[in-house]
Design an enzyme around this catalytic site. Structure first.
Site, PDB file in Angstrom:
ATOM      1  N   ASP A  45       2.253   0.627   0.294  1.00  0.00           N
ATOM      2  CA  ASP A  45       1.686   1.659  -0.581  1.00  0.00           C
ATOM      3  C   ASP A  45       0.260   1.261  -0.962  1.00  0.00           C
ATOM      4  OD1 ASP A  45       2.496   4.051  -2.584  1.00  0.00           O
ATOM      5  OD2 ASP A  45       1.166   2.644  -3.603  1.00  0.00           O
ATOM      6  N   TYR A  50      -8.134   1.948  -4.090  1.00  0.00           N
ATOM      7  CA  TYR A  50      -7.892   0.497  -4.143  1.00  0.00           C
ATOM      8  C   TYR A  50      -8.944  -0.268  -3.323  1.00  0.00           C
ATOM      9  CZ  TYR A  50      -3.166   1.881  -5.739  1.00  0.00           C
ATOM     10  OH  TYR A  50      -2.105   2.450  -6.401  1.00  0.00           O
ATOM     11  N   LYS A  75      -3.447   7.591  -0.823  1.00  0.00           N
ATOM     12  CA  LYS A  75      -3.580   8.619  -1.872  1.00  0.00           C
ATOM     13  C   LYS A  75      -5.005   9.143  -1.942  1.00  0.00           C
ATOM     14  CE  LYS A  75      -0.345   5.728  -4.486  1.00  0.00           C
ATOM     15  NZ  LYS A  75      -0.762   4.340  -4.297  1.00  0.00           N
ATOM     16  N   HIS A 108      -3.373  11.522  -6.187  1.00  0.00           N
ATOM     17  CA  HIS A 108      -3.191  10.313  -6.994  1.00  0.00           C
ATOM     18  C   HIS A 108      -2.916  10.617  -8.470  1.00  0.00           C
ATOM     19  CE1 HIS A 108      -4.425   5.799  -6.797  1.00  0.00           C
ATOM     20  NE2 HIS A 108      -3.564   5.986  -7.772  1.00  0.00           N
TER      21      HIS A 108
END
Ligand code: NAD
Length: 276
Positions: A45, A50, A75, A108
């Site tokens: 994930d 990120y 996401k 998200h």
């Protein structure tokens, strides 16, 4: 070790236990995801925000594991919601991951203040139809936003990925979404280490009874409640520990004792109030 799978509402299967990479340093991501793949994880994930999709992609490529054995989620970040921005966003994510498709693509955060999530989700429906992603879903949605999606789009989200751990069990939201075919994914499943979850008597007693660690007990609590879970760790020992959770089962009394820790305590952002 075989991880159980859950069949999503579109027929695709997701391994119930995965590996999350929030706050995994981009420079360390390839090494850390490689050790997760070596430990046996097949579900990763990540998210565009990120900043570590490239490291995830490098680890996948280096692993030699067949694509169909992997389940990769990423996401769409908040700034890319709307009609036009999602397509370049998913194309960029795929390029960074080195993949032709992801298994699951999520919005998200709903950003109800901007109210773009319906048209955004309609773009995700197109991506699924085109094969850029197998499944589509959402993250951090509350009931009113799920209701609006169900009313105004043609696809029931496969999952809603929400903050969920024993002190924040999200019972009401789960009771809304699960009968409608929206599976629950837990983020922050270990409370992000932000409260003394592992020192709670219910967790410590179960750990002692099963010769397990407190983290393993909490992961089992998620699994036995039917929740999809992907704890994060950056150390090889804990990565392996968090995967080694199929050799024991919590009793219904132990689950009830952990259930009683719910006190509505968030450790992360409130999707209705904290906008970024
Ligand atoms: P988590 O609850 O998985 O906590 C991770 C922390 O727990 C680690 O940094 C470590 O300090 C500790 N830990 C892990 N294994 C341990 C062990 N065996 N023993 C002791 N301590 C241990 O928190 P998370 O990383 O925020 O959540 C998991 C994943 O969920 C993320 O990596 C990310 O993929 C996803 N996520 C999504 C959202 C979202 O908005 N959709 C938000 C946060 C996280």
């Amino acid at each position: 070790m075989t991880v159980p799978t859950i069949t999503l509402n579109d027929g695709h299967e997701i391994p119930q236990l995965g590996f999350g990479v929030f706050k995994v340093d981009p420079a360390e991501t390839e090494r850390i995801v490689s050790s997760a793949l070596e430990a046996g994880y097949r579900h990763i994930d990540t998210a565009a925000i990120y900043g570590n999709e490239e490291g995830v992609g490098r680890a996948i490529a280096a692993s030699g594991i067949a694509r169909e054995e992997l389940f990769i989620t990423t996401k769409l970040w908040n700034s890319e919601q709307g009609t036009d921005a999602p397509r370049p966003a998913i194309e960029t994510s795929l390029q960074k991951l080195g993949l032709d498709y992801v298994d699951l693509y999520l919005i998200h955060w709903p950003r109800p203040d901007r109210d773009l999530y319906v048209e955004t989700f309609q773009q995700l429906e197109k991506f699924a139809a085109e094969g850029l992603t197998r499944s589509i879903g959402v993250s951090n949605f509350h009931q009113p936003q799920l209701e609006k999606l169900l009313a105004e789009t043609g696809t029931v989200p496969a999952v809603n990925q929400i903050e969920l751990h024993p002190a924040f069990a999200q019972t009401a939201l789960r009771e809304f979404q699960e009968p409608r075919g929206i599976h629950t994914e837990a983020w922050g499943p270990l409370g992000q280490g932000k409260y003394d979850l592992f020192g709670e008597k219910a967790v410590a007693d179960a750990a002692k009874a099963h010769g397990a660690t407190p983290a393993q007990v909490v992961i089992r609590w998620h699994l036995q409640k039917g929740i999809i879970v992907f704890p994060k760790s950056s150390t090889a020992e804990r990565i392996a520990e968090n995967f080694d959770v199929f050799g024991f089962e919590l009793t219904s009394d132990e689950i009830a004792a952990i259930d009683s820790l719910d006190r509505g305590q968030r450790v992360g952002a409130d999707p209705e109030a904290d906008f970024f």
